[in-house]
Design a protein around this motif. Structure first.
Motif, PDB file in Angstrom:
ATOM      1  N   UNK A  42       7.617  11.744  18.443  1.00  0.00           N
ATOM      2  CA  UNK A  42       8.036  10.777  19.461  1.00  0.00           C
ATOM      3  C   UNK A  42       9.392  10.137  19.158  1.00  0.00           C
ATOM      4  N   UNK A  43      10.066  10.631  18.118  1.00  0.00           N
ATOM      5  CA  UNK A  43      11.374  10.095  17.708  1.00  0.00           C
ATOM      6  C   UNK A  43      11.317   8.594  17.387  1.00  0.00           C
ATOM      7  N   UNK A  44      10.230   8.200  16.742  1.00  0.00           N
ATOM      8  CA  UNK A  44      10.067   6.833  16.248  1.00  0.00           C
ATOM      9  C   UNK A  44      10.639   6.794  14.829  1.00  0.00           C
ATOM     10  N   UNK A  45      11.438   5.781  14.542  1.00  0.00           N
ATOM     11  CA  UNK A  45      12.014   5.638  13.203  1.00  0.00           C
ATOM     12  C   UNK A  45      10.906   5.531  12.164  1.00  0.00           C
ATOM     13  N   UNK A  46      11.084   6.235  11.061  1.00  0.00           N
ATOM     14  CA  UNK A  46      10.160   6.150   9.928  1.00  0.00           C
ATOM     15  C   UNK A  46      10.945   5.576   8.769  1.00  0.00           C
ATOM     16  N   UNK A  47      10.434   4.492   8.224  1.00  0.00           N
ATOM     17  CA  UNK A  47      11.091   3.838   7.094  1.00  0.00           C
ATOM     18  C   UNK A  47      10.098   3.789   5.944  1.00  0.00           C
ATOM     19  N   UNK A  48      10.500   4.368   4.836  1.00  0.00           N
ATOM     20  CA  UNK A  48       9.676   4.370   3.625  1.00  0.00           C
ATOM     21  C   UNK A  48      10.075   3.166   2.792  1.00  0.00           C
ATOM     22  N   UNK A  49       9.082   2.455   2.286  1.00  0.00           N
ATOM     23  CA  UNK A  49       9.328   1.305   1.423  1.00  0.00           C
ATOM     24  C   UNK A  49       8.670   1.603   0.083  1.00  0.00           C
ATOM     25  N   UNK A  50       9.456   1.539  -0.979  1.00  0.00           N
ATOM     26  CA  UNK A  50       8.925   1.769  -2.323  1.00  0.00           C
ATOM     27  C   UNK A  50       9.207   0.545  -3.183  1.00  0.00           C
ATOM     28  N   UNK A  51       8.343   0.319  -4.147  1.00  0.00           N
ATOM     29  CA  UNK A  51       8.569  -0.764  -5.096  1.00  0.00           C
ATOM     30  C   UNK A  51       9.181  -0.148  -6.348  1.00  0.00           C
ATOM     31  N   UNK A  52      10.190  -0.811  -6.865  1.00  0.00           N
ATOM     32  CA  UNK A  52      10.831  -0.297  -8.067  1.00  0.00           C
ATOM     33  C   UNK A  52      11.761  -1.311  -8.685  1.00  0.00           C
ATOM     34  N   UNK A  53      12.154  -0.998  -9.903  1.00  0.00           N
ATOM     35  CA  UNK A  53      12.977  -1.923 -10.675  1.00  0.00           C
ATOM     36  C   UNK A  53      14.043  -1.143 -11.435  1.00  0.00           C
ATOM     37  N   UNK A  54      15.042  -1.839 -11.890  1.00  0.00           N
ATOM     38  CA  UNK A  54      16.043  -1.220 -12.756  1.00  0.00           C
ATOM     39  C   UNK A  54      15.347  -0.812 -14.057  1.00  0.00           C
ATOM     40  N   UNK A  55      15.973   0.105 -14.790  1.00  0.00           N
ATOM     41  CA  UNK A  55      15.387   0.503 -16.063  1.00  0.00           C
ATOM     42  C   UNK A  55      15.229  -0.731 -16.947  1.00  0.00           C
ATOM     43  N   UNK A  56      14.070  -0.910 -17.516  1.00  0.00           N
ATOM     44  CA  UNK A  56      13.764  -2.076 -18.335  1.00  0.00           C
ATOM     45  C   UNK A  56      13.144  -3.218 -17.544  1.00  0.00           C
ATOM     46  N   UNK A  57      13.096  -3.087 -16.220  1.00  0.00           N
ATOM     47  CA  UNK A  57      12.472  -4.068 -15.319  1.00  0.00           C
ATOM     48  C   UNK A  57      12.995  -5.499 -15.504  1.00  0.00           C
ATOM     49  N   UNK A  58      14.319  -5.703 -15.519  1.00  0.00           N
ATOM     50  CA  UNK A  58      14.834  -7.060 -15.701  1.00  0.00           C
ATOM     51  C   UNK A  58      14.500  -7.990 -14.541  1.00  0.00           C
TER      52      UNK A  58
END
Length: 186
Positions: A42-58
């Protein structure tokens, strides 16, 4: 991506490491893949959301109860691998992946900027966990006056009772709650 309306499908925290924690991951992956197929058709926008941090999780504060316990573990995790969307739901080249730093899809991300750029007013939500990213994002999105739909069978939680209460009693106050089969994209 050329889209035909003001709706976006949010695929939230469907990362390999997070999906692996579910006892019945096949069901949510299959249902979410159906939602993605409908949205693409249907040409609906798909947006993926991921959780993440810089290396070392500052970015993780020891005063944040939800993340403090995992700070040491996250500090040694290969973030590039951790943040990968599950292979069964892999984004296409023209689909946006937004990185967040907390539970809500809005916190520490540029999601709102992307939604404005696309003219999005209606969010259709999927995600793991129902009591985490889905609840937090739904509450914040409702306060921002988005029209909301939750695809209940494209959400999962470590506690089935919590999932049931949220999708049958809490979410309906602010969103339409449907199954992927009930969701009509046209």
């Amino acid at each position: 991506m050329e889209q035909q309306n003001n709706t976006a499908l949010l695929i939230m925290d469907m990362q390999v490491g997070i999906v692996a924690m579910l006892p019945d991951a096949a069901t949510i992956l299959n249902n979410t893949a159906k939602a993605i197929a409908k949205a693409r058709d249907q040409k609906i926008a798909i947006i993926y959301v991921v959780v993440g941090f810089r290396q070392g999780a500052p970015e993780l504060s020891l005063s944040n109860k939800a993340f403090a316990a995992g700070k040491e573990r996250f500090a040694s995790v290969n973030m590039a691998e951790f943040m990968k969307v599950h292979e069964d739901l892999k984004p296409q080249a023209d689909e946006i992946v937004v990185t967040k730093r907390r539970v809500s899809a809005f916190t520490g991300s540029d999601l709102e900027v992307v939604l404005r750029a696309y003219g999005i007013q209606h969010l259709v939500m999927t995600g793991i966990a129902t009591s985490g990213v889905v609840l937090s994002t739904l509450r914040e999105a409702a306060d921002k006056d988005y029209r909301l739909t939750v695809l209940a069978d494209c959400c999962a939680d470590g506690d089935e009772e919590v999932h049931r209460v949220l999708t049958t009693k809490v979410f309906p106050r602010q969103a339409d709650v449907l199954t992927v089969e009930e969701w009509h994209t046209a």
